[in-house]
Each structure stands twice: as structure tokens, then as C-alpha cells.
Design a protein around this motif. Structure first.
Motif, PDB file in Angstrom:
ATOM      1  N   ASP A  82     -27.162 125.886 -23.973  1.00  0.00           N
ATOM      2  CA  ASP A  82     -26.581 126.438 -22.749  1.00  0.00           C
ATOM      3  C   ASP A  82     -27.060 127.872 -22.524  1.00  0.00           C
ATOM      4  O   ASP A  82     -27.074 128.690 -23.460  1.00  0.00           O
ATOM      5  N   LEU A 139     -18.842 132.474 -28.102  1.00  0.00           N
ATOM      6  CA  LEU A 139     -18.480 131.169 -28.637  1.00  0.00           C
ATOM      7  C   LEU A 139     -16.997 131.092 -28.951  1.00  0.00           C
ATOM      8  O   LEU A 139     -16.363 130.055 -28.742  1.00  0.00           O
ATOM      9  N   THR A 165     -17.331 122.677 -23.203  1.00  0.00           N
ATOM     10  CA  THR A 165     -18.288 121.750 -23.808  1.00  0.00           C
ATOM     11  C   THR A 165     -19.669 122.395 -23.876  1.00  0.00           C
ATOM     12  O   THR A 165     -20.200 122.831 -22.849  1.00  0.00           O
ATOM     13  N   LEU A 166     -20.222 122.473 -25.071  1.00  0.00           N
ATOM     14  CA  LEU A 166     -21.546 123.051 -25.268  1.00  0.00           C
ATOM     15  C   LEU A 166     -22.584 121.944 -25.390  1.00  0.00           C
ATOM     16  O   LEU A 166     -22.292 120.835 -25.847  1.00  0.00           O
ATOM     17  N   THR A 167     -23.794 122.255 -24.972  1.00  0.00           N
ATOM     18  CA  THR A 167     -24.886 121.292 -25.031  1.00  0.00           C
ATOM     19  C   THR A 167     -25.735 121.560 -26.268  1.00  0.00           C
ATOM     20  O   THR A 167     -26.220 122.674 -26.460  1.00  0.00           O
ATOM     21  N   VAL A 207     -27.969 125.320 -29.727  1.00  0.00           N
ATOM     22  CA  VAL A 207     -27.068 125.384 -28.581  1.00  0.00           C
ATOM     23  C   VAL A 207     -27.940 125.805 -27.406  1.00  0.00           C
ATOM     24  O   VAL A 207     -28.521 126.893 -27.413  1.00  0.00           O
ATOM     25  N   ALA A 218     -15.362 130.434 -25.781  1.00  0.00           N
ATOM     26  CA  ALA A 218     -15.679 129.086 -25.304  1.00  0.00           C
ATOM     27  C   ALA A 218     -14.862 128.030 -26.036  1.00  0.00           C
ATOM     28  O   ALA A 218     -14.377 127.063 -25.431  1.00  0.00           O
ATOM     29  N   LYS A 258     -31.347 117.675 -22.565  1.00  0.00           N
ATOM     30  CA  LYS A 258     -29.975 117.829 -23.000  1.00  0.00           C
ATOM     31  C   LYS A 258     -29.528 116.600 -23.784  1.00  0.00           C
ATOM     32  O   LYS A 258     -29.862 115.473 -23.455  1.00  0.00           O
ATOM     33  N   TYR A 273     -25.885 131.156 -24.306  1.00  0.00           N
ATOM     34  CA  TYR A 273     -25.208 130.793 -25.551  1.00  0.00           C
ATOM     35  C   TYR A 273     -26.216 130.380 -26.632  1.00  0.00           C
ATOM     36  O   TYR A 273     -25.825 129.863 -27.678  1.00  0.00           O
ATOM     37  N   GLU A 274     -27.490 130.583 -26.363  1.00  0.00           N
ATOM     38  CA  GLU A 274     -28.513 130.066 -27.270  1.00  0.00           C
ATOM     39  C   GLU A 274     -28.337 130.607 -28.692  1.00  0.00           C
ATOM     40  O   GLU A 274     -28.319 131.815 -28.920  1.00  0.00           O
TER      41      GLU A 274
END
Length: 325
Positions: free
Chosen positions: A232, A271, A280-282, A230, A274, A323, A235-236
Motif C-alpha cells: 500500500d 501501522l 486492510t493492508l495489501t 506491504v 492502521a 496485489k 505503508y511500504e
């Protein structure tokens, strides 16, 4: 079969021993060389067969379609199999049983004329159900008179009985599966970091909560099986997705694992919010064909560089990891 098993153990031992040697020789980690470290207990093995030999480890559990792709100490393998993996296998089979799938049978408790009897409920290939009561599993003095008075059309209540599954322990089996899949894909690049100590402590101590709750989800997003970063900012972490196959049905799960950038407690809390907000997560997939993190030094260095750069609060996104949804 024993010969093939031994040969596979030898191949895996060499594969991950060489991975560790590559990391040490390039000053990426500080560790002994020419050893295999059990990912769960961190015991160091110079050989396959020692006092606590290295054994083939299935991830997911073999009963749920897994295959042996890593090694763990025999004691770790046995303890996790008995204390946590068995709970996951039981729950998945219980779910199947309650779906009344064709060509299945399940032990049930029936209530006839206020008497509780042990029975077997079977479903044939056409979906037709039948109930069987065995003299072996019931008191004949109770069973025979009741069966003699059962007439066509009589309503019989039944239930599946109380489950022996401990929910927390099946969760820890999901955690173990994800952790070993990560190890399978990246070797010692990540799992020796202290951020994974909570994972190891949880697997070694399944009777108490160590790893934070709400770390797994059903894979409702349809992600392919594999390991994802992940990416973002803030949010890693890692997502590990995998399927469980009971032989009757398949289910897909997503487990959240830490990386050294953020504390896992903070990540899971963020998370959870979220997901509720449908954010939306990358994601960046480690499953790209030419990305080998076991013996390809260039890719391994990029992996270390990405994690190191992400620990810099002024750094936003690595050009090495574009991304991808």
C-alpha cells in the motif's frame, strides 16, 4: 556431526558469496567480490575460518525450533545468543509453565505456615498436580518439621518466583530472527541498505533502545511463515512471520522490517494506527515457488526495480507485483 556442520557452513558460504558476486557483476550494488559479509556486523570474510570464524546461525533460535540456514561471525552469534535469544527462550518456556501442561514440571516457591520453601510442581499425563520439596534445596531444620505437620487437604500457596527475563531483549530476539529470515530469503539484495543499520545497531547494543517500539505483533491474521511486502502506498515495508516451538506449544509472530522507501519510525506509527482502525493492508509474498532472490537474476532485477519505482512519489503500483491478499 562435525563433518556435516562443516559441509553446511561451506554450502552457505558459497551460496551467499555467489549471490553477492551476482549483484556486483550486474551493477546492482557496489561491493567487493568473493566474500561473505556477516549480516549483523558487516565484517567481510574471504574464508570460513578466520580470527572470528563464520558459524551456523539458527533463526528462530534452536531452542525454539529454529534451524541453521545462515552464517554469522562467532562473536555475533555468541553475543546475541547470550544477551537476547536466551530471554526469548526463557519467556516462551515461562508461558508454557503457567499453562500447567501435561508431563511438565516447574520450580516454584511455596508458602506453608508462613515459611517460604523451594519446591517442584509437576503435572502428569492426566493433568494431576503434585508438589515435591527436596532437602537439597531447603533447610532441613525448617523443612522437616513443616512437612511432618502437613495434613491432607491443607491449602498451600505457591508462586513462580521473579522472572529474570528483560522484555526489551526478548523483543530484540524477535527482530534478529526476522532479519536473518529476510537475509536467508533475499541474500544481499536488501540487507546491505543503510535502512537496516538500525536493526544492526539494535542487535549489537541490546542495552539501549535503537529500533522503534511496537515493531512486532502476534500473528493473529494467520499469515503463513515467510516474508511479505506491504504494497500500500505510504505503508511500504516488510512483514516477516515465523513460528516459535517450545516442544510443548507453538506461537506465531509478525515482525515489521524497513525497506529503503520509508523511515521505519514513520511506518510503525502508521501501522499502529492502521491496525487499531482495522485497516486492510495489501501484501505480496516472497514465498511464491518460482521467485528465487538468491541466484535468479530476472527476479532479483524485478525486486530492485520495484523498490526503485516505489521511491518515485508519482508511482502508484508496479505491474510486476500484482496485489494479493
Amino acid at each position: 556431526m562435525a563433518k556435516k556442520s562443516h559441509e553446511k557452513r561451506e554450502r552457505l558460504f558459497k551460496k551467499y558469496r555467489d549471490n553477492l558476486n551476482l549483484l556486483v557483476s550486474n551493477n546492482l550494488i557496489s561491493e567487493e567480490t568473493n566474500i561473505y559479509i556477516c549480516p549483523i556486523c558487516l565484517t567481510k570474510h574471504k574464508h570460513l575460518n578466520e580470527d572470528d570464524p563464520l558459524t551456523l546461525e539458527d533463526a528462530p533460535p534452536k531452542a525454539l525450533g529454529g534451524k541453521p540456514n545462515t552464517l554469522t561471525c562467532k562473536s555475533c552469534n555468541n553475543r546475541c545468543g547470550y544477551l537476547i535469544d536466551s530471554h526469548l527462550a526463557k519467556r516462551m518456556n515461562e508461558i508454557d509453565q503457567k499453562k500447567f501442561l501435561s508431563n511438565t514440571s516447574v520450580k516454584v516457591k511455596t508458602i506453608i505456615d508462613n515459611e517460604v520453601l523451594n519446591g517442584t510442581l509437576s503435572v502428569n499425563e492426566n493433568g494431576e498436580m503434585s508438589m515435591f520439596h527436596s532437602l537439597k534445596n531447603n533447610n532441613p531444620k525448617t523443612l522437616n518439621p513443616i512437612m511432618e505437620n502437613v495434613e491432607p487437604g491443607k491449602i498451600i500457596d505457591f508462586n513462580f518466583g521473579k522472572s529474570t527475563v528483560i522484555p526489551e531483549k526478548l523483543e530484540y530476539s524477535l527482530l534478529k530472527t526476522a532479519f536473518l529470515i529476510l537475509f536467508e530469503k533475499t541474500g544481499y539484495c536488501l540487507i546491505l541498505d543503510e535502512c537496516y543499520n538500525t536493526v544492526r545497531e539494535q542487535l549489537k547494543n541490546p542495552d539501549k533502545r535503537v529500533y522503534p517500539e511496537y515493531f512486532w505483533f502476534e500473528n493473529i491474521y494467520g499469515l503463513k511463515q515467510g516474508v511479505y511486502f506491504v504494497t500500500d502506498k505510504g505503508y511500504e515495508c516488510l512483514f516477516v512471520t515465523f513460528n516459535l516451538d517450545t516442544g510443548k506449544t507453538k506461537s506465531s509472530f509478525l515482525v515489521v522490517l524497513p525497506c529503503s522507501i520509508n523511515k521505519i519510525e514513520d511506518i510503525i506509527e502508521k501501522l499502529t494506527s492502521a491496525i487499531k482502525e482495522e485497516m486492510t493492508l495489501t501484501l505480496y509474498s516472497l514465498e511464491i515457488k518460482d521467485h528465487n532472490y538468491i541466484d535468479d537474476l530476472d527476479n532479483i532485477k524485478k525486486l530492485f526495480e520495484w523498490v526503485e519505482k516505489r521511491t518515485n512519489v508519482n508511482y502508484y503500483f508496479s505491474k510486476d507485483y500484482p496485489k494479493s491478499k
